[in-house]
Design a protein around this motif. Structure first.
Motif, mmCIF file in Angstrom:
data_model
loop_
_atom_site.group_PDB
_atom_site.id
_atom_site.type_symbol
_atom_site.label_atom_id
_atom_site.label_comp_id
_atom_site.label_asym_id
_atom_site.label_seq_id
_atom_site.Cartn_x
_atom_site.Cartn_y
_atom_site.Cartn_z
ATOM 1 N N ALA A 1 10.708 -12.323 2.885
ATOM 2 C CA ALA A 1 11.598 -11.165 3.400
ATOM 3 C C ALA A 1 11.199 -10.231 2.044
ATOM 4 O O ALA A 1 10.671 -8.803 3.148
ATOM 5 C CB ALA A 1 12.899 -10.924 2.541
ATOM 6 N N PHE A 2 10.772 -10.199 1.149
ATOM 7 C CA PHE A 2 9.784 -9.037 0.470
ATOM 8 C C PHE A 2 8.080 -8.372 1.001
ATOM 9 O O PHE A 2 8.152 -7.100 0.968
ATOM 10 C CB PHE A 2 9.606 -10.025 -1.419
ATOM 11 N N ASP A 3 8.125 -9.933 1.531
ATOM 12 C CA ASP A 3 6.093 -9.984 2.473
ATOM 13 C C ASP A 3 6.145 -8.794 3.011
ATOM 14 O O ASP A 3 5.305 -8.266 4.258
ATOM 15 C CB ASP A 3 6.527 -10.960 2.270
ATOM 16 N N HIS A 4 7.614 -8.891 4.285
ATOM 17 C CA HIS A 4 7.640 -8.384 5.644
ATOM 18 C C HIS A 4 8.599 -6.745 5.434
ATOM 19 O O HIS A 4 8.703 -6.118 6.287
ATOM 20 C CB HIS A 4 9.028 -9.234 6.159
ATOM 21 N N ASP A 5 8.604 -6.159 3.998
ATOM 22 C CA ASP A 5 8.946 -5.231 4.043
ATOM 23 C C ASP A 5 8.170 -4.373 3.133
ATOM 24 O O ASP A 5 7.995 -4.599 1.672
ATOM 25 C CB ASP A 5 10.263 -5.103 2.850
ATOM 26 N N LYS A 6 7.611 -3.401 3.899
ATOM 27 C CA LYS A 6 6.651 -2.395 3.652
ATOM 28 C C LYS A 6 6.210 -1.758 2.253
ATOM 29 O O LYS A 6 6.418 -1.635 1.702
ATOM 30 C CB LYS A 6 5.181 -1.733 4.624
ATOM 31 N N MET A 7 7.865 -0.787 2.596
ATOM 32 C CA MET A 7 7.685 -0.057 1.744
ATOM 33 C C MET A 7 8.892 -0.373 0.662
ATOM 34 O O MET A 7 7.830 0.209 -0.381
ATOM 35 C CB MET A 7 9.508 0.575 2.625
ATOM 36 N N ALA A 8 9.137 -1.819 0.833
ATOM 37 C CA ALA A 8 9.254 -2.252 -1.150
ATOM 38 C C ALA A 8 8.360 -3.011 -1.843
ATOM 39 O O ALA A 8 7.702 -2.502 -2.839
ATOM 40 C CB ALA A 8 10.413 -3.518 -0.659
ATOM 41 N N LEU A 9 7.219 -3.058 -0.707
ATOM 42 C CA LEU A 9 5.590 -4.017 -1.104
ATOM 43 C C LEU A 9 4.721 -2.848 -1.659
ATOM 44 O O LEU A 9 4.236 -2.480 -3.215
ATOM 45 C CB LEU A 9 4.765 -4.550 -0.552
ATOM 46 N N VAL A 10 5.420 -2.001 -0.992
ATOM 47 C CA VAL A 10 4.164 0.025 -1.987
ATOM 48 C C VAL A 10 4.748 0.504 -2.946
ATOM 49 O O VAL A 10 4.241 0.305 -4.353
ATOM 50 C CB VAL A 10 3.842 0.771 -1.033
ATOM 51 N N SER A 11 6.118 0.419 -3.195
ATOM 52 C CA SER A 11 6.955 0.571 -4.075
ATOM 53 C C SER A 11 7.088 -0.514 -5.855
ATOM 54 O O SER A 11 6.519 0.687 -6.704
ATOM 55 C CB SER A 11 8.643 0.854 -3.658
ATOM 56 N N ALA A 12 6.885 -1.218 -5.089
ATOM 57 C CA ALA A 12 6.430 -2.086 -6.522
ATOM 58 C C ALA A 12 4.930 -2.192 -7.314
ATOM 59 O O ALA A 12 4.745 -2.578 -8.009
ATOM 60 C CB ALA A 12 6.271 -4.064 -6.011
ATOM 61 N N LEU A 13 4.515 -1.894 -5.878
ATOM 62 C CA LEU A 13 2.659 -1.645 -6.538
ATOM 63 C C LEU A 13 2.905 -0.636 -7.398
ATOM 64 O O LEU A 13 2.374 -0.813 -8.100
ATOM 65 C CB LEU A 13 1.688 -1.323 -5.472
ATOM 66 N N SER A 14 3.366 0.468 -6.938
ATOM 67 C CA SER A 14 3.732 1.969 -7.879
ATOM 68 C C SER A 14 3.999 1.412 -9.277
ATOM 69 O O SER A 14 3.897 1.897 -10.076
ATOM 70 C CB SER A 14 4.298 2.828 -6.931
ATOM 71 N N GLU A 15 5.644 0.801 -8.997
ATOM 72 C CA GLU A 15 6.334 0.424 -10.427
ATOM 73 C C GLU A 15 5.682 -0.987 -10.950
ATOM 74 O O GLU A 15 5.609 -0.796 -12.466
ATOM 75 C CB GLU A 15 7.156 0.405 -9.775
ATOM 76 N N ASN A 16 5.117 -1.953 -10.819
ATOM 77 C CA ASN A 16 4.635 -3.004 -11.449
ATOM 78 C C ASN A 16 2.863 -3.982 -10.755
ATOM 79 O O ASN A 16 3.366 -4.910 -10.270
ATOM 80 C CB ASN A 16 5.868 -3.773 -10.988
ATOM 81 N N PRO A 17 1.930 -2.338 -11.518
ATOM 82 C CA PRO A 17 1.152 -2.966 -10.372
ATOM 83 C C PRO A 17 0.227 -4.385 -10.658
ATOM 84 O O PRO A 17 0.427 -4.952 -9.484
ATOM 85 C CB PRO A 17 -0.194 -1.766 -10.437
ATOM 86 N N GLY B 1 5.953 -11.134 -15.670
ATOM 87 C CA GLY B 1 6.291 -10.239 -15.011
ATOM 88 C C GLY B 1 7.715 -10.455 -13.211
ATOM 89 O O GLY B 1 7.290 -11.360 -12.647
ATOM 90 N N VAL B 2 8.626 -9.594 -12.912
ATOM 91 C CA VAL B 2 9.200 -10.502 -11.716
ATOM 92 C C VAL B 2 8.714 -8.678 -10.941
ATOM 93 O O VAL B 2 9.010 -7.212 -11.556
ATOM 94 C CB VAL B 2 10.016 -9.724 -12.156
ATOM 95 N N VAL B 3 8.611 -8.971 -9.342
ATOM 96 C CA VAL B 3 9.044 -8.066 -8.173
ATOM 97 C C VAL B 3 9.450 -8.704 -7.230
ATOM 98 O O VAL B 3 10.233 -9.313 -6.815
ATOM 99 C CB VAL B 3 7.566 -7.972 -8.017
ATOM 100 N N GLY B 4 10.119 -7.525 -6.554
ATOM 101 C CA GLY B 4 11.098 -7.659 -5.163
ATOM 102 C C GLY B 4 12.483 -8.559 -5.363
ATOM 103 O O GLY B 4 12.771 -9.802 -4.911
ATOM 104 N N GLY B 5 13.070 -7.995 -6.474
ATOM 105 C CA GLY B 5 14.207 -7.919 -7.116
ATOM 106 C C GLY B 5 15.146 -7.820 -6.343
ATOM 107 O O GLY B 5 16.534 -8.539 -6.520
#
Length: 528
Positions: free
Chosen positions: A404-420, A522-526
């Motif tokens: 589900a995380f990989d299908h949410d482009k906004m969440a991916l972009v946000s994660a790249l900013s917070e935890n690159p 590290g943890v992303v997409g939580g």
């Protein structure tokens, strides 16, 4: 120092005379972590592991040793020379050409004769269609490096109904890896939080207040004075403070410093450890009133799952207990959680400590009975006791489906900013899986991976420079399964599996990314 366990001297000394059985001696260290209830859950668990890879057998090693009840390795592959070179649970060249599952199970079972192991050489893709109930019959399912389409099908099957088991997905290549725990809802009573339960010092129950006020500090000899528990000291000093401050607690920094000086002023010797403890614990006198119920527990009181309609549909006792807890807090005089009878370690003598312990045990029993009066479902006394004891550290974990995380482009972009760094490694592993699915026989190149990653996050999104490091490792070793990586994953994923099985401690939520080149996780997409 007095014992931390809430038991009297006779019980404690009698227990010491009882010799532990063979199982207790074998599992002594882990019983200290998750106790008999956790061990029982582990021994009742049935674990399905998909593939007999080096990583899979490393995970199982760390489940077999502590005594998991049953495991099945589902793997149709035969042992290759590559397997023989990196998997410690194969007999080298002697295993080549034989079923990988059968060979691995035989050697894993030698680690613990109380564990039941089974090898199944059927194909997962056919089982999902022909016998989905069998796949869903296990306590937990662990999948390592499954092909994308099969993994998606398995994920959908196990996500289809809340009663289906959690799915732990593991992906690894070279020195990079990640895992994700797919689960609907996971309730935890024994989270083993580091936050200590309230001792109710700022709002002492009548017996505690009466005891603290009855002691004539000035008439005690130095030995007795040096063994007054800090709880009693704080209650007494706080009651005196409120008398001279219109019933108010210390609020400002200056008042709090003055309060601490009042504690130390009661010493008859400069080295009385109990008064030093009281000064160190003085924060309990003003912080516990501010948060009568811990914020994370107060949030649970708003959970829709404790509505009358939802409770009628739930057989699980957790939310019935939570609803009773909310009623108890709302209707109790202090609006606090039920008192626990467990006291922390403190400077005292046996007589003072046991007396204080009896006061807390008597009050805790009264409040437990009051709590039970709010319970609308049948729950065993042992579960009620456990719930009340851990009411300050309850936890509800709600997850999401794999992918589900990989299908949410906004969440991916946000994660790249917070935890690159972690996000780049996750995206690189996702891209590798997708590329191998599309072009199984084509070479993996940095250009192909970057193109796939860009399609995941969206065109126009700038990718961090650290992406090159993750992509470089996957291009170098897209299919390599290193023994060191497998060993590390075996430990950490078995640990998370045990958390899920025992419902103790809090599992990782989201994608836990592991980089063994620079040694970080590290943890992303939580999610929230």
């Amino acid at each position: 120092m007095a014992s931390q366990d809430s038991q009297d001297i006779e019980t404690a000394t009698t227990a010491l005379q009882v010799q532990p059985d063979n199982k207790t001696r074998r599992y002594d260290r882990q019983l200290r972590l998750w106790a008999a209830t956790g061990q029982s859950a582990l021994e009742s668990a049935r674990v399905l592991v998909l593939s007999g890879s080096a990583t899979s057998t490393s995970i199982l090693k760390n489940l077999v040793l502590p005594g998991v009840g049953h495991f099945t390795i589902l793997d149709h592959a035969t042992t290759s020379h590559a397997d023989a070179g990196n998997n410690f649970f194969l007999e080298g060249l002697a295993s080549v050409g034989k079923p990988r599952a059968t060979e691995s199970v035989r050697l894993l079972c030698e680690l613990n004769d109380s564990v039941d192991g089974h090898a199944d050489t059927r194909r997962l893709e056919s089982l999902i269609d022909s016998d989905p109930d069998w796949v869903a019959s296990f306590t937990v399912v662990i999948a390592h490096n499954l092909d994308g389409p099969i993994l998606a099908k398995l994920s959908s099957l196990l996500w289809h109904h809340p009663s289906h088991p959690p799915l732990i997905i593991v992906r690894s290549a070279g020195f990079l890896a990640e895992f994700f725990i797919q689960l609907h809802e996971h309730t935890i009573i024994e989270s083993h939080s580091e936050t200590a339960p309230s001792l109710r010092i700022d709002k002492p129950f009548p017996a505690l207040r009466e005891h603290a006020l009855s002691i004539d500090f000035a008439s005690l000899d130095p030995t007795e004075h040096g063994h007054i528990p800090y709880v009693v000291i704080l209650v007494r000093v706080l009651e005196d403070w409120k008398k001279s401050h219109d019933g108010n607690l210390p609020k400002t920094s200056a008042e709090r410093q003055e309060f601490k000086k009042n504690i130390l002023a009661l010493r008859v010797k400069p080295d009385e450890e109990n008064f030093e403890e009281a000064e160190a614990q003085a924060y309990r006198c003003w912080t516990e009133t501010k948060d009568k119920v811990p914020p994370e527990i107060a949030t649970l009181f708003d959970d829709p799952a404790i509505s009358p309609e939802a409770l009628n549909e739930r057989p699980s006792p957790f939310f019935h207990l939570l609803a009773a807890l909310k009623e108890f807090v709302d209707q109790s005089e202090t609006h606090t959680l039920p008192l626990t009878s467990t006291l922390p370690d403190m400077k005292s003598d046996t007589v003072n400590y046991i007396h204080l312990q009896k006061l807390y045990k008597a009050r805790a029993e009264e409040e437990k009975q009051a709590f039970k009066s709010h319970l609308r479902a049948s729950v065993t006394d042992s579960v009620v006791d456990l719930f009340v004891k851990n009411a300050h550290a309850l936890y509800v974990l709600r997850g999401q489906q794999w992918g589900a995380f990989d299908h949410d482009k906004m969440a991916l972009v946000s994660a790249l900013s917070e935890n690159p760094k972690a996000s780049c490694t996750h995206l690189a592993l996702s891209a590798l899986s997708a590329v191998r699915e599309k072009t199984a026989d084509s070479p993996i190149t940095a250009e192909v991976l970057r193109k796939q990653i860009q399609s995941l996050v969206g065109e126009g999104v700038e990718l961090p420079e650290c992406l090159d490091e993750a992509v470089g490792e996957l291009v170098r070793a897209p299919t390599a399964e290193l023994p060191t990586t497998a060993a590390f994953l075996g430990g950490i994923i078995a640990q998370e599996t045990i958390k899920v099985i025992t419902k103790q401690y809090v599992p990782v939520k989201g994608y836990c990314v592991i980089d063994l080149i620079e040694t970080w996780t590290g943890v992303v997409g939580g999610g929230p």
